[in-house]
Design a protein around this motif. Structure first.
Motif, PDB file in Angstrom:
ATOM      1  N   THR A  19       0.765  -1.281  -0.107  1.00 23.07           N
ATOM      2  CA  THR A  19      -0.138  -0.046  -0.091  1.00 23.07           C
ATOM      3  C   THR A  19       0.841   1.146  -0.041  1.00 23.07           C
ATOM      4  O   THR A  19       0.450   2.090  -0.942  1.00 23.07           O
ATOM      5  CB  THR A  19      -0.905  -0.072   1.078  1.00 23.07           C
ATOM      6  OG1 THR A  19      -1.743  -1.057   1.210  1.00 23.07           O
ATOM      7  CG2 THR A  19      -2.138   1.190   1.196  1.00 23.07           C
ATOM      8  N   ALA A  20       1.809   1.334   0.927  1.00 20.06           N
ATOM      9  CA  ALA A  20       2.719   2.708   1.180  1.00 20.06           C
ATOM     10  C   ALA A  20       3.578   2.651  -0.330  1.00 20.06           C
ATOM     11  O   ALA A  20       3.760   3.966  -0.653  1.00 20.06           O
ATOM     12  CB  ALA A  20       3.508   2.352   2.294  1.00 20.06           C
ATOM     13  N   ASN A  21       4.148   1.833  -0.630  1.00 20.99           N
ATOM     14  CA  ASN A  21       5.015   1.849  -1.900  1.00 20.99           C
ATOM     15  C   ASN A  21       4.196   2.260  -3.009  1.00 20.99           C
ATOM     16  O   ASN A  21       4.786   2.793  -3.995  1.00 20.99           O
ATOM     17  CB  ASN A  21       5.891   0.816  -1.849  1.00 20.99           C
ATOM     18  CG  ASN A  21       7.168   0.843  -0.724  1.00 20.99           C
ATOM     19  OD1 ASN A  21       8.049   1.689  -0.852  1.00 20.99           O
ATOM     20  ND2 ASN A  21       6.888   0.284   0.165  1.00 20.99           N
ATOM     21  N   GLY A  47       4.240   4.140   9.616  1.00 21.48           N
ATOM     22  CA  GLY A  47       5.172   4.196   8.580  1.00 21.48           C
ATOM     23  C   GLY A  47       5.275   5.643   8.057  1.00 21.48           C
ATOM     24  O   GLY A  47       6.486   5.911   7.617  1.00 21.48           O
ATOM     25  N   PHE A  48       4.574   6.576   8.280  1.00 20.90           N
ATOM     26  CA  PHE A  48       4.624   7.818   7.987  1.00 20.90           C
ATOM     27  C   PHE A  48       4.680   8.727   9.308  1.00 20.90           C
ATOM     28  O   PHE A  48       5.549   9.802   8.944  1.00 20.90           O
ATOM     29  CB  PHE A  48       3.282   8.462   7.222  1.00 20.90           C
ATOM     30  CG  PHE A  48       3.297   7.726   5.697  1.00 20.90           C
ATOM     31  CD1 PHE A  48       4.124   8.076   4.766  1.00 20.90           C
ATOM     32  CD2 PHE A  48       2.548   6.728   5.469  1.00 20.90           C
ATOM     33  CE1 PHE A  48       4.094   7.468   3.521  1.00 20.90           C
ATOM     34  CE2 PHE A  48       2.471   6.028   4.380  1.00 20.90           C
ATOM     35  CZ  PHE A  48       3.258   6.477   3.175  1.00 20.90           C
ATOM     36  N   TYR A  49       3.878   8.486  10.335  1.00 21.02           N
ATOM     37  CA  TYR A  49       4.370   9.256  11.357  1.00 21.02           C
ATOM     38  C   TYR A  49       4.852   8.619  12.619  1.00 21.02           C
ATOM     39  O   TYR A  49       4.494   7.608  13.015  1.00 21.02           O
ATOM     40  CB  TYR A  49       2.891   9.869  11.823  1.00 21.02           C
ATOM     41  CG  TYR A  49       2.404  10.741  10.707  1.00 21.02           C
ATOM     42  CD1 TYR A  49       2.547  12.198  11.025  1.00 21.02           C
ATOM     43  CD2 TYR A  49       1.536  10.484   9.812  1.00 21.02           C
ATOM     44  CE1 TYR A  49       2.067  13.158  10.055  1.00 21.02           C
ATOM     45  CE2 TYR A  49       1.037  11.262   8.949  1.00 21.02           C
ATOM     46  CZ  TYR A  49       1.277  12.848   9.048  1.00 21.02           C
ATOM     47  OH  TYR A  49       1.005  13.569   8.216  1.00 21.02           O
ATOM     48  N   ASP A  50       5.693   9.321  13.414  1.00 21.19           N
ATOM     49  CA  ASP A  50       6.178   8.793  14.605  1.00 21.19           C
ATOM     50  C   ASP A  50       5.066   8.497  15.820  1.00 21.19           C
ATOM     51  O   ASP A  50       4.177   9.440  15.447  1.00 21.19           O
ATOM     52  CB  ASP A  50       7.294   9.709  15.083  1.00 21.19           C
ATOM     53  CG  ASP A  50       7.743   9.270  16.503  1.00 21.19           C
ATOM     54  OD1 ASP A  50       7.298   9.545  17.556  1.00 21.19           O
ATOM     55  OD2 ASP A  50       8.901   8.689  16.370  1.00 21.19           O
ATOM     56  N   PRO A  51       5.066   7.668  16.492  1.00 18.94           N
ATOM     57  CA  PRO A  51       4.004   7.240  17.477  1.00 18.94           C
ATOM     58  C   PRO A  51       3.760   8.582  18.454  1.00 18.94           C
ATOM     59  O   PRO A  51       2.588   8.977  18.443  1.00 18.94           O
ATOM     60  CB  PRO A  51       4.399   5.930  18.292  1.00 18.94           C
ATOM     61  CG  PRO A  51       5.352   5.349  17.237  1.00 18.94           C
ATOM     62  CD  PRO A  51       6.031   6.352  16.368  1.00 18.94           C
TER      63      PRO A  51
END
Length: 310
Positions: A19-21, A47-51
């Motif tokens: 999905t991401a790639n 995968g896009f945002y730090d927790p």
């Protein structure tokens, strides 16, 4: 706008990676892409945002859980368009006019699914309410603010719950990531059968419960099965993997020619932060990035068979 669900009953098969790639590569080719994370594990989101960033900026007001909360109460108080965020690091790597946006998930989304299931668990209005919930995401994607998107990719949870069903009903196409092993491929035919039954039931219910005279018939098709975590020998999948890949082809389902090789270190490393592998300038195994780009080309060829090569 194409809506595509990335789905498999089994977890750990590369749904989020695909999905991401895939979304990032399509955005890099100039498309406006929206990713929707429906998995309570929120791997796509993280995968896009730090927790910590997610907790501070997104958790309380900018996740898809808020929209489903409203749905459970009868009518969402917020549109999906109001939940869209734009991951900075990934977008900074794009060339041209493309854009990559996200509707984030929430770790408590699993509770929403249980609540939605309870809301249709009995009573005289059972069938009508189930029809409404299943069609909710398709309706939500018609909201103001989502018109500019060329592509919506939905990262589904590894199950067939009410939230997953709403994603399928909203979709034009399905992409099924799978490992080439017994457990990962066993459920593909079963999944395909369940999707077919869901769609037939939803279209039948539409004739009775749809509020518009001419309800658009739902007919998502399988764009393809993409095999992931493949081991290669002489640039070809090893014999064990090839056997399972052939079994899926024998089911009559389309299989993308490009398979994604196994590279645990590369896919597991989120460096630089928030940038999918396909957008990274320096990749230790360039062939991995090339496979992701070729998969995007094959995906577009399926959706737009008459398009000019990019």
């Amino acid at each position: 706008m194409y809506v595509v669900s990335v789905i498999n009953y089994k977890g750990g098969v590369g749904k989020t990676t695909v999905t991401a790639n895939l979304g990032a590569e399509l955005a890099n080719r100039g498309m406006k892409v929206l990713l929707i994370d429906l998995d309570p594990q929120a791997s796509l989101t993280f995968g896009f945002y730090d927790p910590d960033d997610w907790r501070e900026r997104l958790r309380d007001s900018r996740t898809v859980k808020r929209w489903y909360d409203g749905l459970r109460e009868g009518n969402p108080s917020i549109t999906l368009g109001e939940l869209v965020v734009s991951p900075g690091p990934a977008n900074a790597r794009l060339t041209g006019t493309g854009r990559l946006d996200l509707i984030a998930s929430h770790l408590q989304l699993v509770d929403i699914d249980l609540a939605l299931a309870r809301s249709v668990a009995g009573g005289e209005e059972y069938d009508a309410e189930l029809f409404r919930v299943r069609g909710s995401l398709a309706e939500g994607l018609l909201a103001d603010g989502l018109e500019p998107y060329d592509m919506v990719l939905i990262d589904c949870p590894p199950n067939f719950n009410v939230v997953t069903q709403s994603a399928i009903i909203a979709s034009d196409h399905l992409v099924i990531p799978a490992k080439a092993d017994y457990l990962s491929t066993l459920g593909i035919d079963y999944l395909h059968g369940n999707v077919r039954e869901l769609v037939e039931q939803y279209n039948a219910d539409a004739r009775q419960f749809a509020t518009v005279r001419r309800h658009q018939k739902v007919a998502p098709g399988v764009a393809g099965v993409v095999f992931t975590m493949i081991q290669l020998l002489a640039r070809q999948p090893i014999a064990t993997h090839q056997r399972y890949m052939d079994q899926v082809r024998n089911l009559g389902l389309p299989v993308f020619p490009t398979a994604l090789r196994e590279n645990v270190t590369l896919y597991a490393t989120n460096t630089p932060r928030g940038v999918p592998v396909v957008l990274r300038d320096r990749v230790t195994v360039p062939a991995v990035r090339d496979e992701l780009r070729q998969l995007a080309t094959e995906f577009l060829d399926h959706l737009q068979p008459d398009r000019q090569p990019v």
